[in-house]
Scaffold this motif. Structure first.
Motif, PDB file in Angstrom:
ATOM      1  N   UNK A  25       3.957   4.307  12.986  1.00 17.64           N
ATOM      2  CA  UNK A  25       4.105   5.524  13.797  1.00 17.64           C
ATOM      3  C   UNK A  25       4.396   6.707  12.906  1.00 17.64           C
ATOM      4  N   UNK A  72      10.412  12.680  10.968  1.00 23.61           N
ATOM      5  CA  UNK A  72      11.409  11.639  11.207  1.00 23.61           C
ATOM      6  C   UNK A  72      11.700  10.919   9.905  1.00 23.61           C
ATOM      7  N   UNK A  73      12.492  11.567   9.059  1.00 22.98           N
ATOM      8  CA  UNK A  73      12.865  10.987   7.775  1.00 22.98           C
ATOM      9  C   UNK A  73      14.238  11.520   7.383  1.00 22.98           C
ATOM     10  N   UNK A  74      14.744  11.060   6.258  1.00 22.60           N
ATOM     11  CA  UNK A  74      16.082  11.445   5.820  1.00 22.60           C
ATOM     12  C   UNK A  74      15.967  12.436   4.659  1.00 22.60           C
ATOM     13  N   UNK A  99      13.233   6.506  -1.604  1.00 23.51           N
ATOM     14  CA  UNK A  99      14.298   5.886  -0.801  1.00 23.51           C
ATOM     15  C   UNK A  99      13.892   5.789   0.667  1.00 23.51           C
ATOM     16  N   UNK A 141      11.099   3.067   0.973  1.00 28.27           N
ATOM     17  CA  UNK A 141      11.618   1.707   0.776  1.00 28.27           C
ATOM     18  C   UNK A 141      12.465   1.294   1.982  1.00 28.27           C
ATOM     19  N   UNK A 142      13.286   2.226   2.473  1.00 28.84           N
ATOM     20  CA  UNK A 142      14.140   1.895   3.623  1.00 28.84           C
ATOM     21  C   UNK A 142      13.300   1.498   4.830  1.00 28.84           C
ATOM     22  N   UNK A 143      12.327   2.329   5.162  1.00 30.83           N
ATOM     23  CA  UNK A 143      11.522   1.982   6.345  1.00 30.83           C
ATOM     24  C   UNK A 143      10.675   0.731   6.091  1.00 30.83           C
ATOM     25  N   UNK A 154      11.721  -1.816   4.334  1.00 29.81           N
ATOM     26  CA  UNK A 154      12.636  -2.946   4.561  1.00 29.81           C
ATOM     27  C   UNK A 154      12.823  -3.183   6.055  1.00 29.81           C
ATOM     28  N   UNK A 155      12.928  -2.083   6.802  1.00 30.02           N
ATOM     29  CA  UNK A 155      13.106  -2.232   8.253  1.00 30.02           C
ATOM     30  C   UNK A 155      11.860  -2.836   8.900  1.00 30.02           C
ATOM     31  N   UNK A 156      10.714  -2.641   8.242  1.00 32.84           N
ATOM     32  CA  UNK A 156       9.458  -3.207   8.778  1.00 32.84           C
ATOM     33  C   UNK A 156       9.280  -4.663   8.366  1.00 32.84           C
ATOM     34  N   UNK A 164       6.043  11.835   5.774  1.00 31.90           N
ATOM     35  CA  UNK A 164       6.135  11.379   7.163  1.00 31.90           C
ATOM     36  C   UNK A 164       5.008  10.394   7.484  1.00 31.90           C
ATOM     37  N   UNK A 165       3.807  10.711   7.006  1.00 27.31           N
ATOM     38  CA  UNK A 165       2.676   9.791   7.210  1.00 27.31           C
ATOM     39  C   UNK A 165       2.859   8.540   6.361  1.00 27.31           C
ATOM     40  N   UNK A 212       5.450   6.966   5.443  1.00 25.16           N
ATOM     41  CA  UNK A 212       6.379   6.000   6.041  1.00 25.16           C
ATOM     42  C   UNK A 212       5.645   5.104   7.038  1.00 25.16           C
ATOM     43  N   UNK A 213       4.749   5.712   7.790  1.00 30.62           N
ATOM     44  CA  UNK A 213       4.008   4.943   8.799  1.00 30.62           C
ATOM     45  C   UNK A 213       3.053   3.933   8.164  1.00 30.62           C
TER      46      UNK A 213
END
Lengths: 392, 248
Positions: B81, B87-89, B96, B99-101, B103-105, B145-146, B148-149
């Motif tokens: 998405x 929608x990021x930090x 970072x 890698x975080x997203x 790991x969450x995936x 942002x893209x 991460x998706x």
């Protein structure tokens, strides 16, 4: 659960990257505690001031004031009659002493004389302590006068004042300092909790509460920026999200507690590493309960402003009514109200540990209550949680 | 072409008002499907239902053979998405964030790090991946942002207005990225308010208005329904289908 741990680690990294959060969570309580320590003094021994208007100025009045000063812990501050009345009126002092004119002469002639204690209302603790010390000095001075009188009577008219005084002082110096019968009090080696200990516990708990409840804002900010929704499209479950947030909150607050408690233990000379570790374990349980309450706020509030307002109101209520800075035991309705706050259980448990009189095992009831708040809060937050607050 | 996503009778109410009502459409594997509509048409609510964030009040969606209602985790394995918001930090680096997203995936630490490097190269940020995101330009942030998706190599990618507020170079880079993804086999659902963008990228377009799908077809066929396809613009089609009245 691996994702929950990873989320918690990531949250801690974010926390450490926020200087303002660090300043609020760690630097501010340290500064506040240091200021209070300076204001109250870290020495637990009593120090007071005898506020006195010496309208007599005679030998005996001076002797009494010298004795008070030599008693240790009490400084004598002299006033004129007008200054004394003004200070008492302005509430600059709550308890003071007036040595009336002719006091010394009356005593020496054998006539009754008195020192007047003036206080506003029931006075203060300090005033009552100082009054006790003054009474002790008076008794000692009375003994000295009696001795002079007896010695004078024995010596008859041939004795002069200087020689009589010298003889009395010599007799007093040679007198046994220990009465023939004494009561020996033996107490166990217990470092009793001081006012400063309660303040420290209060500050630790209050800042943990602020930190945890204001942490609710972060979750709502994530909802606003869309990162929360994005997280919920990954494989992270809502349960893992909340456990991760809880772990992050605990980690953040244990870090705060470590710094603040470490400083306090070093400065106040509290007992060693075992008590320190017990305090940290207690901090973990308190942090879990506080974070869970923060998550409930985050689940219920729709905006960051609502969350911040709820967090501040809740924290202030619990701090004021939970006995954060003053004990509530035996205060009637306040004591009842305090039982509905986290602060009561957390602060009482910290104070007990600081005083060395108790171990963590003795704080079973407090730990159970705090743990229950953590579990129930987490469950309630999970139940009320919404990924999105808008219907777009 | 094989159907990859099939929405059937999707409906969602908020406070008794239908935000999306009886929406049905299909997206074929490896196609770029444009979802267009005026503000408040229900595009974002639809995407939220497609991506398992919102549970539909009625209807279901099948993504890669899995129901979003009953097999949410299976669907989340397959999707990526990119929301409208960044929608990021921003206080952390691009690496970072990725890698975080990742790991969450569900990626391991090593996989996530390697994938983050590859994704950064793909969005043209490999040289600046360790800088904190808040120092990036708007276009660079959009590319993160893209990125991460893309971390979990999604079979279906949702791009919700990915080109808002960026310069032509970054926009062009995003177009190239999307086309390259399609060439690699990724299915894309793309929403935008820029009609020329949809015309250029999308194989087929669905137009939503007032919570309903009002048309689904290729850009050329949609134009043909209104006039001469060589003379008609997609914007004219859009205004024809959704009207000229202002929306909230």
């Amino acid at each position: 659960m691996g994702r929950a741990f990873h989320l918690a680690r990531f949250e801690l990294r974010r926390y450490l990257a926020h200087r303002s959060d660090l300043a609020f969570g760690i630097a501010l309580p340290v500064v506040l505690f240091s200021l209070m320590m300076v204001a109250l003094g870290s020495d637990a021994t009593f120090r007071g001031v005898m506020h006195v208007a010496d309208l007599d100025g005679g030998f005996l009045a001076n002797r009494i004031l010298e004795r008070v000063e030599h008693a240790g812990g009490v400084a004598v501050r002299r006033y004129t009659q007008d200054e004394f009345a003004d200070a008492l009126e302005r509430t600059a002092i709550s308890t003071g002493f007036v040595i009336p004119p002719g006091f010394s002469a009356s005593v020496e002639s054998g006539a009754p004389a008195s020192i007047i204690v003036k206080s506003r209302g029931s006075g203060s603790d300090e005033g009552r302590f100082v009054t006790g010390i003054v009474q002790g000095a008076l008794r000692a001075a009375a003994s000295e006068i009696e001795l002079r009188r007896v010695a004078g009577a024995l010596a008859g008219e041939s004795a002069n004042d200087a020689r009589l005084d010298e003889a009395v002082q010599r007799a007093l110096a040679g007198a046994p300092t220990r009465p023939p019968v004494v009561v020996v009090t033996e107490s166990m080696r217990v470092r009793e909790a001081s006012q400063l200990d309660r303040l420290l516990a209060g500050i630790v708990v209050m800042f943990l509460l602020f930190s945890g409840t204001l942490g609710a804002r972060a979750l709502i900010e994530e909802r606003r920026t869309g990162t929360l929704e994005r997280l919920m499209t990954t494989r992270l479950s809502a349960g893992e999200l909340f456990v991760g947030k809880l772990l992050a909150g605990i980690g953040r607050m244990v870090l705060q507690s470590f710094v603040l408690l470490g400083l306090a233990f070093a400065v106040l000379g509290m007992a060693g590493p075992v008590v320190f570790l017990q305090c940290l374990v207690l901090a973990i349980v308190v942090a879990a309960a506080v974070t869970a309450i923060g998550l409930v706020i985050a689940a219920v509030a729709r905006t960051e402003e609502q969350a911040a307002f709820s967090a501040v109101v809740l924290t202030m209520f619990m701090s004021v009514f939970g006995g954060t800075f003053l004990p509530t035991s035996g205060t009637g309705w306040l004591d009842v109200l305090a039982r509905f706050t986290l602060n009561k259980y957390a602060t009482d448990a910290f104070v007990a540990l600081f005083g060395e009189a108790a171990t963590l095992a003795d704080q079973g009831a407090e730990l159970v209550i705090l743990g229950a708040v953590a579990i129930l809060g987490l469950a309630a937050a999970r139940k009320m949680f919404r990924v999105s607050s808008s219907a777009v | 072409m094989e159907t990859y996503l099939e929405a059937e009778g999707l409906t969602k109410y908020f406070d008794g008002v239908a935000a999306v009502e009886d929406v049905s459409f299909v997206i074929r594997r490896k196609e770029i499907f444009g979802l267009l509509g005026p503000n408040g048409a229900g595009k974002t609510t639809t995407i939220r239902m497609l991506s398992t964030v919102l549970a539909p009040d009625a209807g279901d969606v099948c993504v890669g053979g899995h129901s979003v209602v009953r097999e949410g985790d299976e669907v989340r394995k397959r999707i990526g998405i990119c929301p409208q918001e960044l929608a990021l930090y921003p206080e952390l680096s691009a690496v970072d964030n990725l890698v975080f997203f990742g790991r969450m995936a569900g990626l391991s630490g090593r996989e996530a790090t390697a994938r983050a490097r590859a994704v950064l190269a793909g969005v043209g940020l490999e040289a600046r991946g360790n800088e904190v995101v808040k120092k990036y330009s708007g276009g660079m942030q959009r590319r993160v942002n893209i990125g991460i998706a893309l971390m979990n190599r999604p079979e279906l990618l949702f791009l919700d207005e990915p080109t808002v507020g960026i310069d032509p170079q970054s926009r062009n880079h995003i177009f190239e990225t999307v086309l390259a993804l399609r060439a690699e086999g990724t299915t894309v659902l793309y929403t935008t308010h820029y009609m020329e963008e949809a015309d250029r990228l999308c194989d087929r377009i669905g137009v939503m208005d007032r919570g309903r799908i009002v048309a689904v077809d290729t850009p050329a066929e949609l134009k043909r329904q209104v006039g001469d396809p060589d003379q008609t613009t997609l914007e004219e089609v859009f205004l024809h289908l959704t009207g000229r009245s202002l929306r909230d």
